[in-house]
Motif scaffolding. Structure first.
Motif, PDB file in Angstrom:
ATOM      1  N   TYR A 207       0.821  -1.218   0.000  1.00 32.50           N
ATOM      2  CA  TYR A 207       0.000   0.000   0.000  1.00 32.50           C
ATOM      3  C   TYR A 207       0.851   1.263   0.000  1.00 32.50           C
ATOM      4  O   TYR A 207       0.571   2.231  -0.707  1.00 32.50           O
ATOM      5  N   LEU A 208       1.933   1.265   0.772  1.00 32.54           N
ATOM      6  CA  LEU A 208       2.707   2.485   0.966  1.00 32.54           C
ATOM      7  C   LEU A 208       3.723   2.764  -0.144  1.00 32.54           C
ATOM      8  O   LEU A 208       4.028   3.923  -0.415  1.00 32.54           O
ATOM      9  N   ALA A 209       4.237   1.743  -0.770  1.00 28.23           N
ATOM     10  CA  ALA A 209       5.478   1.898  -1.540  1.00 28.23           C
ATOM     11  C   ALA A 209       5.303   2.109  -3.033  1.00 28.23           C
ATOM     12  O   ALA A 209       4.281   1.767  -3.629  1.00 28.23           O
ATOM     13  N   ASN A 210       6.361   2.649  -3.639  1.00 26.44           N
ATOM     14  CA  ASN A 210       6.534   2.612  -5.087  1.00 26.44           C
ATOM     15  C   ASN A 210       7.101   1.255  -5.505  1.00 26.44           C
ATOM     16  O   ASN A 210       6.894   0.798  -6.628  1.00 26.44           O
ATOM     17  N   GLU A 225      12.655  -7.506  -6.655  1.00 33.96           N
ATOM     18  CA  GLU A 225      12.122  -6.164  -6.474  1.00 33.96           C
ATOM     19  C   GLU A 225      10.820  -6.068  -7.262  1.00 33.96           C
ATOM     20  O   GLU A 225      10.796  -6.358  -8.460  1.00 33.96           O
ATOM     21  N   ILE A 226       9.764  -5.644  -6.603  1.00 35.37           N
ATOM     22  CA  ILE A 226       8.434  -5.624  -7.210  1.00 35.37           C
ATOM     23  C   ILE A 226       7.951  -4.184  -7.335  1.00 35.37           C
ATOM     24  O   ILE A 226       7.796  -3.476  -6.336  1.00 35.37           O
ATOM     25  N   ALA A 227       7.739  -3.735  -8.557  1.00 36.53           N
ATOM     26  CA  ALA A 227       7.196  -2.392  -8.791  1.00 36.53           C
ATOM     27  C   ALA A 227       5.713  -2.397  -8.435  1.00 36.53           C
ATOM     28  O   ALA A 227       4.970  -3.300  -8.838  1.00 36.53           O
ATOM     29  N   VAL A 228       5.281  -1.407  -7.675  1.00 34.11           N
ATOM     30  CA  VAL A 228       3.876  -1.299  -7.271  1.00 34.11           C
ATOM     31  C   VAL A 228       3.169  -0.349  -8.240  1.00 34.11           C
ATOM     32  O   VAL A 228       3.423   0.853  -8.246  1.00 34.11           O
ATOM     33  N   ARG A 229       2.299  -0.891  -9.037  1.00 35.73           N
ATOM     34  CA  ARG A 229       1.638  -0.114 -10.095  1.00 35.73           C
ATOM     35  C   ARG A 229       0.254   0.342  -9.634  1.00 35.73           C
ATOM     36  O   ARG A 229      -0.783  -0.120 -10.127  1.00 35.73           O
ATOM     37  N   LEU A 230       0.289   1.243  -8.651  1.00 38.51           N
ATOM     38  CA  LEU A 230      -0.931   1.818  -8.100  1.00 38.51           C
ATOM     39  C   LEU A 230      -0.895   3.332  -8.275  1.00 38.51           C
ATOM     40  O   LEU A 230       0.184   3.916  -8.427  1.00 38.51           O
ATOM     41  N   PRO A 231      -2.054   4.002  -8.243  1.00 33.08           N
ATOM     42  CA  PRO A 231      -2.065   5.466  -8.347  1.00 33.08           C
ATOM     43  C   PRO A 231      -1.262   6.106  -7.227  1.00 33.08           C
ATOM     44  O   PRO A 231      -1.160   5.542  -6.123  1.00 33.08           O
ATOM     45  N   LYS A 232      -0.706   7.282  -7.485  1.00 33.71           N
ATOM     46  CA  LYS A 232       0.073   7.959  -6.447  1.00 33.71           C
ATOM     47  C   LYS A 232      -0.808   8.318  -5.259  1.00 33.71           C
ATOM     48  O   LYS A 232      -0.402   8.163  -4.100  1.00 33.71           O
ATOM     49  N   ILE A 233      -2.021   8.804  -5.511  1.00 29.11           N
ATOM     50  CA  ILE A 233      -2.978   9.088  -4.444  1.00 29.11           C
ATOM     51  C   ILE A 233      -3.845   7.850  -4.278  1.00 29.11           C
ATOM     52  O   ILE A 233      -4.522   7.422  -5.221  1.00 29.11           O
ATOM     53  N   ARG A 234      -3.836   7.249  -3.077  1.00 29.59           N
ATOM     54  CA  ARG A 234      -4.442   5.942  -2.871  1.00 29.59           C
ATOM     55  C   ARG A 234      -5.523   5.970  -1.799  1.00 29.59           C
ATOM     56  O   ARG A 234      -5.232   6.177  -0.631  1.00 29.59           O
ATOM     57  N   ASN A 235      -6.763   5.771  -2.237  1.00 28.23           N
ATOM     58  CA  ASN A 235      -7.848   5.535  -1.293  1.00 28.23           C
ATOM     59  C   ASN A 235      -7.672   4.131  -0.731  1.00 28.23           C
ATOM     60  O   ASN A 235      -7.468   3.177  -1.482  1.00 28.23           O
ATOM     61  N   TYR A 236      -7.738   3.990   0.595  1.00 30.79           N
ATOM     62  CA  TYR A 236      -7.380   2.707   1.195  1.00 30.79           C
ATOM     63  C   TYR A 236      -8.297   1.574   0.728  1.00 30.79           C
ATOM     64  O   TYR A 236      -7.809   0.526   0.272  1.00 30.79           O
ATOM     65  N   SER A 237      -9.606   1.767   0.808  1.00 28.58           N
ATOM     66  CA  SER A 237     -10.541   0.699   0.432  1.00 28.58           C
ATOM     67  C   SER A 237     -10.420   0.358  -1.049  1.00 28.58           C
ATOM     68  O   SER A 237     -10.406  -0.824  -1.428  1.00 28.58           O
ATOM     69  N   ALA A 238     -10.325   1.391  -1.895  1.00 30.91           N
ATOM     70  CA  ALA A 238     -10.202   1.152  -3.331  1.00 30.91           C
ATOM     71  C   ALA A 238      -8.898   0.439  -3.661  1.00 30.91           C
ATOM     72  O   ALA A 238      -8.848  -0.430  -4.533  1.00 30.91           O
ATOM     73  N   ASP A 242      -7.985  -3.204  -5.661  1.00 30.22           N
ATOM     74  CA  ASP A 242      -7.342  -3.006  -6.961  1.00 30.22           C
ATOM     75  C   ASP A 242      -6.607  -4.287  -7.382  1.00 30.22           C
ATOM     76  O   ASP A 242      -5.839  -4.845  -6.597  1.00 30.22           O
ATOM     77  N   PRO A 243      -6.807  -4.763  -8.612  1.00 29.84           N
ATOM     78  CA  PRO A 243      -6.098  -5.967  -9.076  1.00 29.84           C
ATOM     79  C   PRO A 243      -4.580  -5.829  -8.996  1.00 29.84           C
ATOM     80  O   PRO A 243      -3.878  -6.823  -8.756  1.00 29.84           O
ATOM     81  N   ALA A 244      -4.059  -4.610  -9.177  1.00 30.59           N
ATOM     82  CA  ALA A 244      -2.609  -4.407  -9.089  1.00 30.59           C
ATOM     83  C   ALA A 244      -2.115  -4.640  -7.663  1.00 30.59           C
ATOM     84  O   ALA A 244      -1.013  -5.167  -7.458  1.00 30.59           O
ATOM     85  N   PHE A 245      -2.929  -4.272  -6.678  1.00 31.27           N
ATOM     86  CA  PHE A 245      -2.581  -4.531  -5.275  1.00 31.27           C
ATOM     87  C   PHE A 245      -2.575  -6.025  -5.012  1.00 31.27           C
ATOM     88  O   PHE A 245      -1.640  -6.564  -4.401  1.00 31.27           O
ATOM     89  N   ALA A 246      -3.590  -6.720  -5.499  1.00 31.48           N
ATOM     90  CA  ALA A 246      -3.670  -8.167  -5.305  1.00 31.48           C
ATOM     91  C   ALA A 246      -2.496  -8.872  -5.966  1.00 31.48           C
ATOM     92  O   ALA A 246      -1.909  -9.805  -5.389  1.00 31.48           O
TER      93      ALA A 246
END
Length: 262
Positions: A207-210, A225-238, A242-246
């Motif tokens: 959740y926290l990292a790039n 090393e795993i790149a986290v492909r999530l939006p820079k601004i992150r709503n916790y529940s969303a 997110d499939p990228a989080f999973a």
């Protein structure tokens, strides 16, 4: 006119190894680890217990010297304790007899910061972390999450370009930990500080990292090393949905062996 070069990496760990000698045997805690962190990047470090995650933070801070390899901070070799970093530990370690503001300003006293500027910075951080109204409260009057916010303010008081965090929310209950994750991510976006976080929580790491760096068991190396492909601004529940989080959390679990059938 000469122009000072800006380092391309805020933190550089180059082929570092750490060996300890005890009365009975020699122990290799870190086999060989290389890692670069760009300015303003947030990197989470995960791995099995005892693999040397906290040891790597001590190497970057200059509290420990590697047995082999080199560590550079902001382009300069680390040869002893560094005073231009911030460090947040698992326990807030606040002084019981000092108020929130005075616990934060302890950093200024130790560093000899100009008092007026330090107080202005402390007020800014108190507002940023939602501690307004608790400036004169003593530690025993604060929740665990609030105590960790004070510790974070203290670490950020001198505007460090690199912030090291060693399992800072491990002692908090699950809900407070989630709230602190959201707050830390927002503060990181607002300050632009480079962060290296050690955590045992896979969800927190992603959740926290790039980028999430997974270490192997001792003697540790970088497993992946795993790149986290999530939006820079992150709503916790969303983010949790997110499939990228999973995908990222699943890969970390695979590397750590947490997804194996028992």
């Amino acid at each position: 006119m000469s122009v000072t070069a800006v380092p391309t990496r805020a933190v550089e760990i180059d082929a570092v190894a750490v060996r300890f000698r005890s009365k009975k045997q020699d122990v290799t805690a870190i086999g060989e680890v290389s890692l670069g962190i760009a300015p303003g990047e947030f990197v989470s470090l995960v791995g099995p217990s005892g693999c040397g995650k906290s040891t790597l933070l001590k190497l970057v801070s200059g509290l420990l010297t590697p047995s082999a390899g080199a560590v550079r901070l902001l382009g300069q070799p680390v040869r002893g304790p560094r005073h231009d970093i911030g460090f947040v530990f698992q326990r807030a370690a606040l002084l019981d007899w000092r108020s929130v503001r005075r616990n934060i300003l302890l950093q200024a006293e130790m560093r000899g910061m100009e008092p007026a500027l330090a107080r202005e910075r402390a007020d800014e951080l108190i507002a940023m972390t939602g501690l307004t109204g608790f400036e004169e409260a003593l530690p025993h009057e604060l929740s665990g999450g609030m105590q960790q916010r004070v510790a974070l303010c203290r670490a950020l008081l001198h505007r460090p370009r690199v912030l090291l965090m060693d399992e800072p929310f491990g002692a908090l209950d699950a809900l407070t930990r989630e709230q602190m994750n959201v707050e830390l991510h927002r503060i990181w976006r607002e300050t632009g500080t480079t962060v290296l976080l050690v955590t045992h929580s896979i969800a927190e790491a992603v959740y926290l990292a790039n980028r999430v760096v997974v270490l192997s068991a001792r003697p540790s190396t970088v497993a992946e090393e795993i790149a986290v492909r999530l939006p820079k601004i992150r709503n916790y529940s969303a983010t949790m949905a997110d499939p990228a989080f999973a995908a990222a959390t699943t890969r970390v679990r695979e590397l750590l062996g947490a997804g194996r059938d028992l």
